[in-house]
Structure formats: structure tokens, C-alpha cells
Design an enzyme around this catalytic site. Sequence first.
Site, PDB file in Angstrom:
ATOM      1  N   LYS A  23     -77.414  65.501  33.466  1.00 47.52           N
ATOM      2  CA  LYS A  23     -77.598  65.433  34.920  1.00 47.52           C
ATOM      3  C   LYS A  23     -78.231  66.723  35.429  1.00 47.52           C
ATOM      4  O   LYS A  23     -79.089  66.709  36.310  1.00 47.52           O
ATOM      5  CB  LYS A  23     -76.254  65.155  35.614  1.00 47.52           C
ATOM      6  CG  LYS A  23     -75.776  63.718  35.408  1.00 47.52           C
ATOM      7  CD  LYS A  23     -74.330  63.499  35.819  1.00 47.52           C
ATOM      8  CE  LYS A  23     -73.889  62.079  35.476  1.00 47.52           C
ATOM      9  NZ  LYS A  23     -72.465  61.837  35.713  1.00 47.52           N
TER      10      LYS A  23
ATOM     11  N   GLN B 203     -67.288  64.826  37.640  1.00 50.58           N
ATOM     12  CA  GLN B 203     -67.455  64.030  36.426  1.00 50.58           C
ATOM     13  C   GLN B 203     -66.132  63.372  36.037  1.00 50.58           C
ATOM     14  O   GLN B 203     -65.113  64.031  35.920  1.00 50.58           O
ATOM     15  CB  GLN B 203     -67.972  64.933  35.292  1.00 50.58           C
ATOM     16  CG  GLN B 203     -68.271  64.192  34.003  1.00 50.58           C
ATOM     17  CD  GLN B 203     -69.390  63.158  34.148  1.00 50.58           C
ATOM     18  OE1 GLN B 203     -70.426  63.418  34.748  1.00 50.58           O
ATOM     19  NE2 GLN B 203     -69.173  61.969  33.596  1.00 50.58           N
TER      20      GLN B 203
ATOM     21  N   ASP C   9     -72.241  59.810  44.308  1.00 49.01           N
ATOM     22  CA  ASP C   9     -71.857  58.825  43.291  1.00 49.01           C
ATOM     23  C   ASP C   9     -71.639  57.444  43.912  1.00 49.01           C
ATOM     24  O   ASP C   9     -71.624  56.439  43.215  1.00 49.01           O
ATOM     25  CB  ASP C   9     -70.545  59.260  42.607  1.00 49.01           C
ATOM     26  CG  ASP C   9     -70.779  59.796  41.205  1.00 49.01           C
ATOM     27  OD1 ASP C   9     -71.857  59.520  40.633  1.00 49.01           O
ATOM     28  OD2 ASP C   9     -69.889  60.489  40.684  1.00 49.01           O
TER      29      ASP C   9
END
Length: 281
Positions: free
Chosen positions: A52, A96, A119
Amino acid sequence: MATIIDGNAVAAVVRERAAREAGELLARGVRPCLAVVLVGDDPASASYVRMKERDCEAVGIESRDHRLAGSTTQADLDALIDRLNGDPSVHGILVQMPLPKHLDAESVIERIAPAKDVDGFHPESLGLLVRGLPGFRACTPAGVMEMLKAYGIDPTGMRAVVVGRSVIVGKPMALMLMETNATVTVCHSRTRDLAAVCREADLLVAAIGRPKMITAEYVKPGAVVIDVGINRTGEGMVGDVDFAGVEPVASAISPVPGGVGPMTRAMLMVNTVAAAAGAAG
Ligand code: NDP
């Protein structure tokens, strides 16, 4: 022979678009910034985070790394989220997953300011999706929608079957397909005669987490098959679809690796640039 849906190629185009938009923001004095929070030292999570961060660099997004020890307390993690929420130079916050078991992932997701929820997991983002209003869309299903668009596959009128009902993939996927006028069925571990239901699909999305579970007997000839699964096995990374068996039956199929995975990452970049644009007004 099925068309192979090349997620790497579509993701590259999506990233270029995001990079252009990031460049425009930079010209206005705003550098899009993603805060990446990693708790603990799970190797798979660490590798996702590295990828990422590489994507951020390619797109012109600043990534700020927050690595916390596996023993971090809920209070410390909450305090970090609060700080990032309040920092106007941070546009997106990514925590995460999975978090170590002693931490409450649900409350962490809810703590992230909805305007920074790149997200797309916050209840507000999910609510906006349900209502068909603009908002951050979960990256994996949004990536699938981009792939379909790139290959000229219009779900309108299609019978779509989604196998999996998780909040991060299956449910938002079903809603996005519904929004684009597919007739959607959602299957899960309690579905009776799963193969028969899947065989009705013009568009079959597998988001199960069971290596190669979807074999040719689950697939109607000519169906479009999207494989979301990521399973690490002795033979390397495989999807939920038995690619070798299904490819001859399908009209189009996404491979693993090189399918949905790169799209998920690309959509995170899109959401982060959108968050920065939103903050810039
Ligand atoms: P979850 O474990 O949260 O959900 C799995 C779903 O599959 C559940 O709804 C479960 O049903 C259903 N399921 C499990 N076994 C069966 C079965 N035998 N028959 C029918 N349905 C079944 O997983 P996620 O949604 O988070 O992820 C799914 C897969 O996608 C995983 O392989 C994951 O690694 C991958 N993934 C890939 C991403 C990418 O970027 N490509 C991003 C996110 C996930 P029930 O609800 O009844 O338990």
C-alpha cells in the site's frame, strides 16, 4: 476460452487517474496523505502495508507509517486514531486488519472519522452505500465494479450470485451489484445446494476463503466469474475458484493473483485522493 480479466492492467489505469487527481490537488497546495496503522508483526499484514505504501508513492500520496507493538493497548490505539482524526494534514486513515485479539476492531473502525474512512468500513460509509448516496465504498467490491466496467461488463439485468456475506466484501458487493441493476442472490455457509444456486448466475463472485472451492460444476457456461479469494496454500496463493477447471466454462474470469487484489489496493488510492479533495473543498 474465457477472457482473462487483468486486474493489474485495470489497476494501473485507475492508479494513473488517481495520480492525475493527486497532481491537481498538489498544484492547489494539498498533498493527499494516508496514515497507515499497523499493530503487531503479522508478516502478511506487514507485506500488505508495504504494498500500500508503494502504491501511495507511485500515485503521489504521502503515506505516514504508524507501527505499534503487538502489546499496544486499546487506549493507546484509540489515542492515535483521535490524533489522526484531528490532524488536518491526514486525509485517510487505514488500520490494517486483523488486529491482535485483545483489541476491539469494531470500536476502532467506528472511531475513525467518517471523512477519513478510506477503507469504507465505517457504519456511516456502509449506510451511505445502502442509501445509494455518495461516500467511501469498500475497496474490494468497488475494485470488482471497476474491473467489470473496464471490460464492458454491464450487470444490468444479470442474475448475479455473491458467495460470501462479510461486511468487507460480500454484503457491499451485493449492494453495489444491486445498484447497477443486477438481480442479486447472496450465498453463505448455510445455503442449501450452493452449486445449483451458483449455476444460475450470469455473474458469479466468490468471496469465501476456501481454496478452489468453486469448480466447473458451480458455473453456468458463459458466466462471468470474479474470484476475490486469497488463500495461501502449499502451492502458493490461490483463489476460491478452481481456475483451471472453470476457465474453459466461463466467458470471462479474474485470476488469482493478478485479479481483484491489485484492484483493492488501487481503490484505496482513489478513496484517499477523494478524501483529500473533500477536505480541500
Ligand atoms: P469471511 O471469512 O469474513 O467471510 C467468508 C464468507 O464465506 C462468509 O459469509 C461465509 O459464510 C462464507 N462461506 C464460508 N464457507 C463457505 C462454504 N463452504 N459455502 C458457502 N459459503 C461459505 O471472509 P472475507 O469476506 O473477509 O474474505 C473472503 C475471501 O476474500 C478470503 O479468501 C479473503 O482472503 C479474500 N479477500 C480478498 C481481498 C482482495 O483484495 N482480493 C480483500 C478481502 C478479502 P457464513 O457467513 O455463513 O460464515
